[in-house]
Design an enzyme around this catalytic site. Structure first.
Site, mmCIF file in Angstrom:
data_model
loop_
_atom_site.group_PDB
_atom_site.id
_atom_site.type_symbol
_atom_site.label_atom_id
_atom_site.label_comp_id
_atom_site.label_asym_id
_atom_site.label_seq_id
_atom_site.Cartn_x
_atom_site.Cartn_y
_atom_site.Cartn_z
ATOM 1 N N ASP A 38 -2.426 -1.727 10.909
ATOM 2 C CA ASP A 38 -2.665 -1.658 9.464
ATOM 3 C C ASP A 38 -3.308 -2.924 8.897
ATOM 4 O O ASP A 38 -3.687 -2.950 7.729
ATOM 5 C CB ASP A 38 -1.313 -1.527 8.720
ATOM 6 N N GLY A 90 7.579 0.826 4.967
ATOM 7 C CA GLY A 90 6.435 1.738 4.969
ATOM 8 C C GLY A 90 5.361 1.328 3.982
ATOM 9 O O GLY A 90 4.361 2.022 3.807
ATOM 10 N N SER A 99 1.931 -6.465 7.235
ATOM 11 C CA SER A 99 0.510 -6.383 7.575
ATOM 12 C C SER A 99 -0.335 -7.031 6.485
ATOM 13 O O SER A 99 -1.325 -7.716 6.766
ATOM 14 C CB SER A 99 0.078 -4.917 7.710
ATOM 15 N N SER A 100 0.051 -6.814 5.234
ATOM 16 C CA SER A 100 -0.685 -7.389 4.116
ATOM 17 C C SER A 100 -0.563 -8.913 4.134
ATOM 18 O O SER A 100 -1.546 -9.630 3.901
ATOM 19 C CB SER A 100 -0.132 -6.818 2.805
ATOM 20 N N GLY A 114 3.681 -1.623 4.087
ATOM 21 C CA GLY A 114 2.666 -2.487 4.700
ATOM 22 C C GLY A 114 2.799 -3.967 4.397
ATOM 23 O O GLY A 114 1.858 -4.720 4.616
ATOM 24 N N LYS A 146 0.853 -1.206 0.000
ATOM 25 C CA LYS A 146 0.000 0.000 0.000
ATOM 26 C C LYS A 146 0.877 1.240 0.000
ATOM 27 O O LYS A 146 2.038 1.215 0.396
ATOM 28 C CB LYS A 146 -0.938 0.035 1.219
#
Ligand code: C5P
Length: 291
Positions: free
Chosen positions: A134, A96, A101-102, A98, A11
């Site tokens: 996130d 940064g 988190s993804s 993501g 992202k």
């Protein structure tokens, strides 16, 4: 279903406003996020127990968010079996964008399907939020506005963003996200109005004018990541407009109107400076996926 291969998208933050500090140590934010087609690949296969492997050695341990996601889902759902999980990284780590988190969100969704648990996105959201601020966004993907510490997600119509050049300097700082949030000063805080302005524009079917982009970490990042200023200046010197950090950095991005413009910029970054960059396009969830 016994096997599944899934893409986990990176992202960028079209806006990222930090509203203020909270009592629980987090910060309240208002941000518009957009998934882009820079990806990791997650392969899942039914097995008796949980096993996790990754092509990047440093990411193989039990601390990996994918394994945490799998364990959490298995426990919460009371599922008796397991899965053999393999992660192949394409998204730069701690950048940064993501990626971690993804991967975690994709693991939750993928295992939910593989194990036939039948949980909805709404039911998976609290588990995602436990794994990281996130993570809930990546259960949806596409264009979305997030609030709270990032875990409250409101999907938006697709932002009219086509191409983005992402430059990821190899500059690591320990406990990056916590350090960056901790380094913000009062005058980095804003009230969310810039994000609401862009939200209205996106809802109205408008494009995303580069001057609407904003990131509360822009100023801090220039000082916090040694050498980032040079990357920033050279990126701009090649014609990149409205350069911002992604998340809390250190990746930099610039929206470009056409693919050829982005390809030219990427080539120049490589040839002049030996810096690898990614030319990515915005990704929206497949129809019906977000219900
Ligand atoms: O939620 P996540 O584990 O990604 O957050 C890592 C750290 O970043 C938190 O421990 C906190 O210090 C900081 N953070 C914050 N405010 C947010 C998100 C993260 O202060 N909204």
């Amino acid at each position: 279903m016994t096997k599944l291969t899934l893409k986990a998208y990176a992202k960028i933050n079209l806006t990222l406003e930090v509203v203020g500090r909270r009592e629980d140590g987090y910060h309240d934010i208002v941000s518009i996020l957009q998934t882009v087609d820079l990806t990791d690949t997650l392969s899942l296969e039914r097995a008796d127990a949980l096993a996790f492997d990754c092509d990047v050695e440093e990411l193989r341990g039990g601390q990996n968010l994918v394994l945490k996601a799998a364990t959490l889902l298995k426990d919460e759902a009371g599922y008796a079996g397991g899965a053999s999980i393999h992660l192949e990284k394409g998204i730069p780590v701690s950048a940064g964008l993501g990626g971690g988190s993804s991967d975690a969100a994709t693991a939750l969704k993928g295992l939910n399907d593989l194990w036939g648990l039948g949980l909805s996105v709404e039911e998976l959201t609290p588990l995602a939020a436990k794994l990281g601020s996130d993570v809930p966004f990546f259960l949806h993907g596409g264009t979305a506005m997030v609030q709270g510490r990032g875990e409250r997600v409101r999907p938006l119509p697709p932002a009219d963003v086509s191409w983005v050049v992402i430059l990821t300097p190899q500059i690591a700082i320990p406990e990056k996200t916590a350090a960056m949030y901790g380094g913000l000063a009062e005058n980095d805080f804003t009230r969310g109005m810039l994000t609401r302005k862009l939200e209205a524009r996106i809802r109205g079917g408008g494009d995303v004018p580069p001057q609407f982009l904003f990131n509360a970490f822009d100023t801090l990042a220039r000082g916090a990541f040694p050498g980032l200023k040079e990357y920033w200046e050279r990126f701009e010197a090649l014609g990149a407009q409205e350069v911002h950090v992604a998340g809390s950095g250190p990746s930099l991005f610039s929206l470009v109107p056409r693919r050829e413009v982005g390809t030219a910029m990427s080539l120049m970054l490589e040839h002049r400076h030996g810096w690898r960059s990614h030319l990515a396009s915005a990704v929206q969830p497949a129809k019906g996926q977000d219900e």
